[in-house]
Design an enzyme around this catalytic site. Structure first.
Site: not given
Length: 492
Positions: A236-238, A258, A392, A240, A182, A293
């Site tokens: 993004s960490t959010r 990642e 970030e 992820g 995707k 990143c």
């Protein structure tokens, strides 16, 4: 835009070897950040499309049309896949540049070449990775073998669409898995072309599927799917964190992520080559419009050389002024879309309101009417508590901080939720090793920035993700380890 001829694009998904519209017929506009034009309409896929793609991938895996091939056979197909990527390099580069705004010369020289090299490398590697035999008594033979995990879901971002896809699909396919990819809705076009080239190379229908659409409508169903064995995500960490939750809420599928970074770049006064350090620091934060990143967005410069460093840095800024990405001389292109441009401008505003000193840039510009562009931006007088030093930005914004003590700068560098990449510049070998060991990051560069290749793993500590892309270590993500203990009652 330019005199470049814009190709026509097929925005339909690719499922089970065929181009198909979304089951419910929905579409979305694929806009170019270069000038705002609609490149094509893309299938806005949802749960039914994910179900179809996963079913195709599962059928392909279960009948072993790909997994059952000898590693050497899969290698030959992967090498052909890489050749086709190179042969279609000009079209792929133009597509990437139009779709997400990066300069076409880097889309060709970096993205196309890196993606092809990644596919080639894992193709070459797969028939050279041996299984193991454990030390046992004479009454047993213990085999330790790797097996493909099954159906792999892959979700990739918009900043390096081809490279991020290749980092995941290459080891997954080489190991014998089936894949459902995707791509980001902001940059779906090269993923669709890659899937066509994979079919042409000889990867069987159903083994590599691409489903386009939005995260909540297509990405979440993929991460939650009960028949997906592994989900690999870059973004993004959010999001992820949500991927890991969805993996646990469903079938406890393996989840590899990642995620974000706020990479510290530490320049000591005994830096062996100040000009080189300046060029690498400036070039790496502004490369790809800062949409990386691992961009070195926190620059720590020892106080005694900071003025000299900044004087040199500011002289380089004019060469990074954004321009038409389709011009072969452009080095900084467009931000991916208006939403991201607004977000970059919000951070620039926060930097100014929280007391940082704007040395360069900070303004929207319009080298191409209708496009999304911002000047390369440098802030001085930044402290580690400021928003622009903690979060970030994903844009061409450099925060400059100063320090006087090695232990203190390591503490500041590590005082962040991320741990993706870092760098240290010094001629002192003890300092280089000591600081590198102390930095909590997945990759630490010494007297360079962002120099590496496919042979080394990439990933982060802390909230920069789980698992590693690249190198032989990536096979760990897409294989299961099996022990077969065979009892031997020898008659002799």
């Amino acid at each position: 835009m330019s005199d470049t001829t814009i190709p026509s694009f097929d925005g339909r998904a690719l499922i089970n070897g065929e181009r198909v519209a979304a089951r419910d017929g929905q579409l979305f506009d694929c806009l170019s950040p270069v000038d705002g034009r609609v490149l094509t309409q893309v299938a806005r896929c949802g749960q039914a499309d994910i179900d179809a793609a996963v079913a195709a991938a599962r059928a392909a895996f279960e009948d072993r049309r790909w997994a059952g091939k000898a590693p050497a056979q899969r290698k030959r197909v992967m090498l052909r896949f890489a050749e086709l990527i190179q042969a279609n390099g000009d079209l792929l580069a133009l597509t990437e540049s139009l779709d997400m705004g990066k300069p076409v010369k880097y889309a060709k020289g970096v993205d196309v070449n890196s993606a092809a090299n990644c596919i080639r490398w894992y193709g070459e590697a797969v028939d050279k990775v041996y299984d193991e035999i454990a030390p046992t008594p004479d009454t047993a033979l213990a085999l330790i073998t790797r097996e493909p995990v099954g159906v792999v879901g892959v979700i990739v971002p918009w900043n390096y669409p081809m490279i991020m896809a290749a980092w995941k699909i290459a080891p997954a396919l080489a190991a014998g898995n089936s894949v459902v990819l995707k791509p980001s809705e902001k940059s779906p076009l090269t993923a669709l072309k890659l899937a066509e080239l994979a079919l042409e190379a000889g990867i069987p229908a159903g083994v590599f599927n691409v489903v386009t659409g939005y995260g909540p409508e297509a990405g979440s169903p993929l991460a939650l799917h009960m028949d997906v064995d592994c989900i690999a995500f870059t973004g993004s960490t959010r999001v992820g964190k949500q991927i890991h939750v969805m993996a646990g809420q469903s079938n406890l599928k393996r989840a590899w992520t990642e995620l974000g970074g706020k990479s510290p770049n530490i320049v000591f006064a005994d830096c062996p080559d100040l000009d080189k350090a300046v060029e690498a620091s400036v070039g790496s934060i502004f490369f790809n419009q800062g949409e990386s990143c691992n961009a070195p967005s926190r620059l720590f410069v020892e106080a005694s050389i900071k003025d000299a460093f900044l004087e040199k840095a500011l002289k380089l800024v004019p060469q990074y002024q954004p321009a038409n990405p389709l011009d072969k001389n452009t080095v900084m292109g467009a931000i991916v879309d208006q939403v991201q441009l607004d977000n970059v401008m919000r951070y620039i505003g926060l930097g100014q309101s929280e007391g940082a000193k704007l040395l360069a840039g900070g303004e929207r510009v319009a080298p191409v009417a209708g496009g999304c562009y911002v000047q390369p931006t440098i802030f001085d007088g930044v402290t580690n508590s400021m928003t622009i030093a903690r979060e970030e930005i994903f844009g061409p914004v450099l925060s400059v901080l100063s320090f006087t003590d090695a232990a203190d700068v390591v503490k500041q560098a590590n005082n962040n939720i991320y741990g993706l990449q870092a760098a240290v510049w010094t001629r002192d070998i003890n300092k280089a090793h000591g600081v590198a060991r102390a930095l909590r990051a997945g990759t630490v560069h010494v007297n360079s920035y962002d120099e590496d290749d496919i042979t080394v793993p990439f990933g982060g500590f802390k909230q920069s993700g789980v698992g590693r892309d690249k190198s032989l270590h990536a096979f760990d993500k897409y294989t299961e380890t099996k022990t077969t203990w065979i009892r031997i009652d020898s008659p002799v």
